[in-house]
Motif scaffolding. Structure first.
Motif, short mmCIF file in Angstrom:
data_model
loop_
_atom_site.label_atom_id
_atom_site.label_comp_id
_atom_site.label_asym_id
_atom_site.label_seq_id
_atom_site.Cartn_x
_atom_site.Cartn_y
_atom_site.Cartn_z
N CYS A 180 36.34 -19.91 2.19
CA CYS A 180 36.11 -19.57 3.91
C CYS A 180 34.52 -19.19 3.41
O CYS A 180 34.29 -19.88 3.51
CB CYS A 180 37.44 -18.31 4.38
SG CYS A 180 38.69 -18.74 4.70
N ASN A 181 34.63 -18.48 2.07
CA ASN A 181 32.22 -18.28 1.72
C ASN A 181 32.25 -19.82 1.47
O ASN A 181 30.67 -19.80 1.82
CB ASN A 181 33.05 -17.49 0.18
CG ASN A 181 33.06 -15.93 0.56
OD1 ASN A 181 32.75 -15.75 1.32
ND2 ASN A 181 33.78 -15.10 -0.03
N SER A 182 32.49 -20.71 1.42
CA SER A 182 32.09 -22.20 1.16
C SER A 182 31.58 -22.73 2.61
O SER A 182 30.88 -23.50 2.87
CB SER A 182 32.82 -22.89 0.90
OG SER A 182 32.91 -22.97 -0.92
N CYS A 183 32.03 -22.24 4.20
CA CYS A 183 32.29 -22.70 5.23
C CYS A 183 31.64 -21.20 5.69
O CYS A 183 31.36 -21.70 7.25
CB CYS A 183 33.37 -23.30 5.41
SG CYS A 183 34.17 -24.34 4.93
N VAL A 184 30.99 -20.46 5.45
CA VAL A 184 30.73 -19.37 6.20
C VAL A 184 29.75 -18.61 6.02
O VAL A 184 29.35 -19.32 4.69
CB VAL A 184 32.23 -18.03 6.24
CG1 VAL A 184 31.31 -17.29 7.65
CG2 VAL A 184 33.00 -18.87 7.00
N SER A 185 28.57 -18.30 6.46
CA SER A 185 27.29 -17.89 6.20
C SER A 185 27.56 -16.66 5.32
O SER A 185 28.48 -16.02 4.86
CB SER A 185 26.04 -17.88 6.84
OG SER A 185 26.72 -17.17 8.11
N LEU A 186 26.28 -16.30 4.54
CA LEU A 186 26.62 -15.06 3.63
C LEU A 186 27.22 -13.97 4.77
O LEU A 186 27.75 -12.56 3.62
CB LEU A 186 24.86 -14.92 3.24
CG LEU A 186 24.90 -13.90 1.46
CD1 LEU A 186 26.15 -14.11 0.36
CD2 LEU A 186 23.65 -13.97 0.83
N GLY A 187 26.30 -13.19 5.45
CA GLY A 187 26.60 -12.13 5.79
C GLY A 187 27.77 -12.49 7.21
O GLY A 187 28.41 -11.37 8.09
#
Length: 310
Positions: free
Chosen positions: A166-173
């Motif tokens: 999911c980190n690939s689709c969601v912004s860093l924060g």
């Protein structure tokens, strides 16, 4: 001898009287409650009161409420109990979100907010910083027993988040979806709207009219796959769209990456024919070169014979 018999009879009557009293007390408890939950509690109390096993020593420091009455220096602070309650609420919220987003898979786009809240409270629990009253909850809530339940629960959900990428689709924060993800969703919706518009009747019209948008969606997915910006939501939605295109609508088109494969396969197919043909032509030329000197030699010998005869 008579005295011993009388003494034995008195002892037997004494035990018989105690047994009858205990039996009447237990039976009256059972009949009055009809084995309900309260009745079972009363029955347990009656048994415990009559049994010497359940009688605590009068001078003991601890009582039957041992699990809820530790000394103050062993108790968890109120601040840590409050953090634990918040963790439980956010844990339950995130799990409910995962279950509702299981099919079709939308665990990243629907649940990143609840995961962020869960990660925030776990960070507070596992932090070295002191809370009110100079209290740290890391040791008391995470490391105080062999099971380490809070740590185990959080890690299970963290593994789900990591495995879904999911980190690939969601912004860093973890505040919003990335621009690539939003653009893919918009392109996907265009293809799905086209499918919905032409799915009635003959699917040949759908294959023709939706070919451009579907090709663009495939090209976008290939670029995102190459750049490693895919998560489980995008992968699952693309798989379902391809299944609709090929299986439900029986549509197809040659993909651009298939052209080199077809060219190489055709060349390998005709390579043996080219090899045998070139070998045959080369062998014919060698035969001609070998035959010409023999013919010349035979002609000169024939001339010499004719000269001798003449």
């Amino acid at each position: 001898m008579y005295i011993f018999q009388v003494a034995a009879l008195l002892i037997a009557l004494l035990y018989y009287g105690n047994a009858q009293t205990f039996t009447v007390a237990v039976n009256s408890t059972i009949l009055g409650s009809e084995l309900s939950a309260d009745g079972l509690k009363q029955l347990a109390a009656a048994v415990a009161s009559q049994s010497p096993v359940f009688q605590p020593s009068r001078g003991s420091y601890f009582s039957l409420n041992l699990l809820s009455a530790f000394p103050e220096d062993l108790e968890v602070s109120d601040y840590c109990v409050e953090l634990l309650a918040i963790f439980g609420q956010r844990y339950s919220t995130y799990v409910n979100c995962l279950v509702s987003a299981a099919r079709p898979v939308k665990v990243c786009q629907n649940c990143y907010g609840t995961y962020d809240n869960l990660m925030e409270i776990y960070t507070n629990i596992s932090s070295d910083q002191m809370g009110p009253g100079n209290v740290s909850c890391r040791d008391s809530l995470l490391r105080s027993d062999r099971l380490m339940l809070v740590f185990l629960l959080y890690n299970n959900l963290k593994d789900i988040w990591t495995g879904s990428e999911c980190n690939s689709c969601v912004s860093l924060g973890l505040h919003s979806l990335t621009n690539d993800t939003l653009y893919f969703m918009a392109t996907l919706n265009q293809s799905l709207r086209c499918f919905e518009k032409f799915q009635q009747g003959n699917h040949s019209a759908l294959c023709k009219e939706c070919k451009t948008t579907y090709r663009g969606l495939n090209e976008l997915y290939s670029r995102m796959e190459k750049n490693r910006t895919l998560c489980i939501d995008i992968e699952d939605s693309m798989n379902m769209t391809r299944r609709l295109w090929s299986k439900n609508f029986n549509c197809s088109f040659p993909r651009a990456e298939n052209v080199p494969v077809i060219a190489v396969s055709s060349f390998m197919l005709f390579l043996p024919i080219i090899f045998y043909l070139s070998s045959f032509l080369h062998s014919e030329q060698k035969k001609r070169k070998l035959i010409q000197p023999k013919r010349a030699k035979s002609n000169t010998s024939l001339v010499n014979i004719q000269d001798r005869l003449s």
